[in-house]
Scaffold this motif. Structure first.
Motif, PDB file in Angstrom:
ATOM      1  N   ARG A   7      62.181   2.033  66.165  1.00  0.00           N
ATOM      2  CA  ARG A   7      63.090   0.886  66.115  1.00  0.00           C
ATOM      3  C   ARG A   7      64.077   1.087  64.961  1.00  0.00           C
ATOM      4  O   ARG A   7      63.674   1.442  63.850  1.00  0.00           O
ATOM      5  CB  ARG A   7      62.287  -0.396  65.908  1.00  0.00           C
ATOM      6  CG  ARG A   7      63.140  -1.628  65.965  1.00  0.00           C
ATOM      7  CD  ARG A   7      62.267  -2.871  65.888  1.00  0.00           C
ATOM      8  NE  ARG A   7      63.124  -4.018  65.772  1.00  0.00           N
ATOM      9  CZ  ARG A   7      63.605  -4.511  64.633  1.00  0.00           C
ATOM     10  NH1 ARG A   7      63.275  -3.955  63.495  1.00  0.00           N
ATOM     11  NH2 ARG A   7      64.383  -5.555  64.628  1.00  0.00           N
ATOM     12  N   ASP A   8      65.340   0.851  65.247  1.00  0.00           N
ATOM     13  CA  ASP A   8      66.390   1.047  64.240  1.00  0.00           C
ATOM     14  C   ASP A   8      66.428  -0.154  63.291  1.00  0.00           C
ATOM     15  O   ASP A   8      66.756  -1.262  63.707  1.00  0.00           O
ATOM     16  CB  ASP A   8      67.742   1.216  64.917  1.00  0.00           C
ATOM     17  CG  ASP A   8      68.847   1.562  63.939  1.00  0.00           C
ATOM     18  OD1 ASP A   8      68.551   1.836  62.764  1.00  0.00           O
ATOM     19  OD2 ASP A   8      70.011   1.577  64.379  1.00  0.00           O
ATOM     20  N   PRO A   9      66.157   0.034  62.023  1.00  0.00           N
ATOM     21  CA  PRO A   9      66.189  -1.102  61.097  1.00  0.00           C
ATOM     22  C   PRO A   9      67.617  -1.583  60.809  1.00  0.00           C
ATOM     23  O   PRO A   9      67.809  -2.694  60.344  1.00  0.00           O
ATOM     24  CB  PRO A   9      65.536  -0.556  59.829  1.00  0.00           C
ATOM     25  CG  PRO A   9      65.705   0.912  59.912  1.00  0.00           C
ATOM     26  CD  PRO A   9      65.724   1.249  61.371  1.00  0.00           C
ATOM     27  N   TRP A  10      68.611  -0.777  61.122  1.00  0.00           N
ATOM     28  CA  TRP A  10      70.004  -1.136  60.859  1.00  0.00           C
ATOM     29  C   TRP A  10      70.717  -1.674  62.088  1.00  0.00           C
ATOM     30  O   TRP A  10      71.929  -1.908  62.045  1.00  0.00           O
ATOM     31  CB  TRP A  10      70.762   0.080  60.327  1.00  0.00           C
ATOM     32  CG  TRP A  10      70.250   0.522  59.003  1.00  0.00           C
ATOM     33  CD1 TRP A  10      69.362   1.516  58.759  1.00  0.00           C
ATOM     34  CD2 TRP A  10      70.583  -0.051  57.740  1.00  0.00           C
ATOM     35  NE1 TRP A  10      69.112   1.619  57.425  1.00  0.00           N
ATOM     36  CE2 TRP A  10      69.856   0.671  56.770  1.00  0.00           C
ATOM     37  CE3 TRP A  10      71.410  -1.082  57.331  1.00  0.00           C
ATOM     38  CZ2 TRP A  10      69.943   0.364  55.416  1.00  0.00           C
ATOM     39  CZ3 TRP A  10      71.494  -1.361  55.981  1.00  0.00           C
ATOM     40  CH2 TRP A  10      70.770  -0.653  55.046  1.00  0.00           C
ATOM     41  N   ALA A  11      70.033  -1.868  63.193  1.00  0.00           N
ATOM     42  CA  ALA A  11      70.663  -2.294  64.449  1.00  0.00           C
ATOM     43  C   ALA A  11      71.407  -3.617  64.292  1.00  0.00           C
ATOM     44  O   ALA A  11      72.520  -3.770  64.799  1.00  0.00           O
ATOM     45  CB  ALA A  11      69.625  -2.398  65.555  1.00  0.00           C
ATOM     46  N   ASN A  12      70.825  -4.570  63.601  1.00  0.00           N
ATOM     47  CA  ASN A  12      71.493  -5.860  63.421  1.00  0.00           C
ATOM     48  C   ASN A  12      72.758  -5.718  62.579  1.00  0.00           C
ATOM     49  O   ASN A  12      73.746  -6.408  62.808  1.00  0.00           O
ATOM     50  CB  ASN A  12      70.547  -6.862  62.767  1.00  0.00           C
ATOM     51  CG  ASN A  12      69.473  -7.331  63.712  1.00  0.00           C
ATOM     52  OD1 ASN A  12      69.639  -7.256  64.926  1.00  0.00           O
ATOM     53  ND2 ASN A  12      68.363  -7.808  63.168  1.00  0.00           N
TER      54      ASN A  12
END
Length: 66
Positions: A7-12
């Motif tokens: 899961r990309d932690p920077w997606a938001n």
């Protein structure tokens, strides 16, 4: 369902890049604001000027022949 390990932690924080406001079409549409209105106004001016000048030159040519 995506694996939570990847899961990309920077997606938001990167979501704004996919917003429609930043699409290429929107960017080019707003590149020259007011250009459409200016083209219409200039075309109307040229058309009116040409009509006025053609009427004026026809009056002058009729006067010179008499």
């Amino acid at each position: 369902m995506p694996n939570p390990i990847f899961r990309d932690p920077w997606a938001n924080r990167e979501a704004w890049r996919k917003h429609p406001v930043f699409s290429n079409r929107a960017m080019f549409a707003n590149l020259f604001p007011g250009l459409g209105i200016a083209l219409v106004a200039f075309s109307a001016y040229v058309l009116a000027d040409n009509m006025y000048l053609s009427k004026r030159t026809s009056e002058i040519s009729h006067e010179s022949h008499h």
